[in-house]
Design an enzyme around this catalytic site. Structure first.
Site, mmCIF file in Angstrom:
data_model
loop_
_atom_site.group_PDB
_atom_site.id
_atom_site.type_symbol
_atom_site.label_atom_id
_atom_site.label_comp_id
_atom_site.label_asym_id
_atom_site.label_seq_id
_atom_site.Cartn_x
_atom_site.Cartn_y
_atom_site.Cartn_z
ATOM 1 N N HIS A 102 0.841 -1.200 0.000
ATOM 2 C CA HIS A 102 0.000 0.000 0.000
ATOM 3 C C HIS A 102 0.874 1.248 0.000
ATOM 4 O O HIS A 102 2.078 1.185 0.236
ATOM 5 C CB HIS A 102 -0.904 0.020 1.240
ATOM 6 C CG HIS A 102 -0.124 0.192 2.515
ATOM 7 N ND1 HIS A 102 0.610 -0.828 3.085
ATOM 8 C CD2 HIS A 102 0.068 1.277 3.305
ATOM 9 C CE1 HIS A 102 1.207 -0.390 4.170
ATOM 10 N NE2 HIS A 102 0.905 0.887 4.329
ATOM 11 N N ASP A 104 0.679 4.908 2.032
ATOM 12 C CA ASP A 104 -0.044 5.356 3.223
ATOM 13 C C ASP A 104 -1.182 6.328 2.904
ATOM 14 O O ASP A 104 -0.992 7.328 2.212
ATOM 15 C CB ASP A 104 0.907 6.035 4.217
ATOM 16 C CG ASP A 104 1.795 5.008 4.907
ATOM 17 O OD1 ASP A 104 1.364 3.850 5.055
ATOM 18 O OD2 ASP A 104 2.924 5.374 5.278
ATOM 19 N N HIS A 254 4.725 0.093 0.058
ATOM 20 C CA HIS A 254 5.487 -0.671 1.045
ATOM 21 C C HIS A 254 4.580 -1.681 1.719
ATOM 22 O O HIS A 254 3.350 -1.618 1.601
ATOM 23 C CB HIS A 254 6.136 0.253 2.078
ATOM 24 C CG HIS A 254 5.159 1.088 2.841
ATOM 25 N ND1 HIS A 254 4.581 2.231 2.326
ATOM 26 C CD2 HIS A 254 4.628 0.935 4.076
ATOM 27 C CE1 HIS A 254 3.754 2.742 3.209
ATOM 28 N NE2 HIS A 254 3.752 1.976 4.289
ATOM 29 N N ARG A 270 4.998 6.275 13.657
ATOM 30 C CA ARG A 270 4.965 6.845 12.305
ATOM 31 C C ARG A 270 4.381 8.250 12.316
ATOM 32 O O ARG A 270 3.271 8.450 12.802
ATOM 33 C CB ARG A 270 4.140 5.967 11.371
ATOM 34 C CG ARG A 270 4.301 6.386 9.899
ATOM 35 C CD ARG A 270 3.445 5.539 8.979
ATOM 36 N NE ARG A 270 2.065 6.000 8.983
ATOM 37 C CZ ARG A 270 1.023 5.250 8.601
ATOM 38 N NH1 ARG A 270 1.211 4.002 8.199
ATOM 39 N NH2 ARG A 270 -0.189 5.742 8.621
HETATM 40 C C1 SIN Z 1 3.307 1.223 7.505
HETATM 41 O O1 SIN Z 1 2.589 0.616 6.725
HETATM 42 O O2 SIN Z 1 3.383 2.440 7.490
HETATM 43 C C2 SIN Z 1 4.106 0.467 8.515
HETATM 44 C C3 SIN Z 1 5.208 -0.312 7.995
HETATM 45 C C4 SIN Z 1 5.847 -1.129 9.082
HETATM 46 O O3 SIN Z 1 5.259 -1.317 10.156
HETATM 47 O O4 SIN Z 1 6.959 -1.608 8.870
#
Ligand code: SIN
Length: 280
Positions: A102, A104, A254, A270
């Protein structure tokens, strides 16, 4: 700053920088330039307070407040916690968030520009994060596919993703659903700063291609997701405590990977940088 490539198509690592200190304009401008050029930056060995994390991320723009308010830190609602840890009987973060490809918050009308993820606690094995360059993936498509998909649009749906990813949880509230209606974005988007094109696909959040029959839509999305996430365009980040990763959500996808969540804890914070325009 020492800059070394992470993989052929995406990412650089920067060494010799301390993000807990205020960065001068020239240093920050160089980080922005590297982000536009390589889409992903890793900076290891950091020791950041929540305030310092927020202050650094804030240099890129306004920060997003996530709709799942129970997973935001106090007093910094700009930090969204991804974790399997529990305190006082309650989860401190969203566990299993982003275990699918995805970009974000692509389900917003104006999706996020980028993210700054900081590793506070990491398992000794597993829980890597995979990143893929959607620009390299677009570039590598054949001319016929490019012409076919260029005018297409897709529906991005947070409630659809939530229902799939967190089927065992309390459903979204009316308020959360109202804050995240489905949106339509181009399947191929233009980076607003570099002008480069990239695929804008993903698993689960990207529900369907507008105007195609369900089977055709599912087959096209599956094909593009498979292509876009192949090793050729990707980088695997193996986390160490203290790592900061910055990525550009406008041209990458990612995916977090599983780990032994009984034996180990993982705590990631995050900060998500608001976008400034609708994808075009
Ligand atoms: C995310 O999708 O922003 C998180 C990625 C992660 O937890 O490594």
């Amino acid at each position: 700053m020492d800059v070394t490539p992470l993989s052929p198509k995406i990412g650089v690592e920067i060494a010799g920088i301390d993000l807990s200190q205020p960065l001068d304009e020239a240093t920050f401008a160089e980080i922005r330039r590297l982000l536009n050029e390589h889409s992903l930056i890793a900076i290891r060995g950091q020791n950041l307070s929540e305030a310092e994390h927020v202050a650094f991320a804030r240099r890129f723009g306004q920060l997003q407040i996530h709709v799942l308010k129970q997973f935001l830190t106090t007093p910094y609602p700009e930090l969204y916690v991804l974790s399997n840890k529990r305190e006082a009987g309650k989860p401190i973060g969203n566990h299993k968030e982003g275990w699918n490809w995805h970009s974000d918050l692509s389900y917003l009308e104006v999706p996020c520009l980028g993210s700054v993820l900081y590793a506070r606690e990491v398992p000794p094995v597993g829980a890597d994060t995979l990143f893929s360059s959607m620009e390299a993936a677009w570039e590598a498509l054949d001319a016929e596919t490019k012409a076919k998909i260029r005018p297409l649009k897709c529906v991005h749906s947070y409630s659809g993703y939530y229902a799939k990813a967190f089927a065992d949880r309390t459903p979204l509230t009316e308020e959360q659903r109202a804050a995240t209606p489905d949106v339509v974005h181009p399947l191929v988007r233009t980076h607003p700063e570099t002008g480069r094109l990239s695929l804008y696909v993903g698993e689960d959040v990207v529900k369907e291609v507008v105007g195609l029959e369900p089977e055709e839509s599912a087959a096209l999305l599956a094909r593009l997701n498979r292509h876009a996430t192949s090793d050729e365009f990707s980088h695997r980040h193996v986390w160490r405590q203290g790592d900061v990763i910055i990525w550009d959500n406008r041209c990458t996808m990612h995916k977090a990977t599983p780990y032994d969540d009984v034996a180990y804890t993982r705590v990631m914070h995050r900060a998500t940088i608001c976008g400034t325009e609708r994808p075009f």
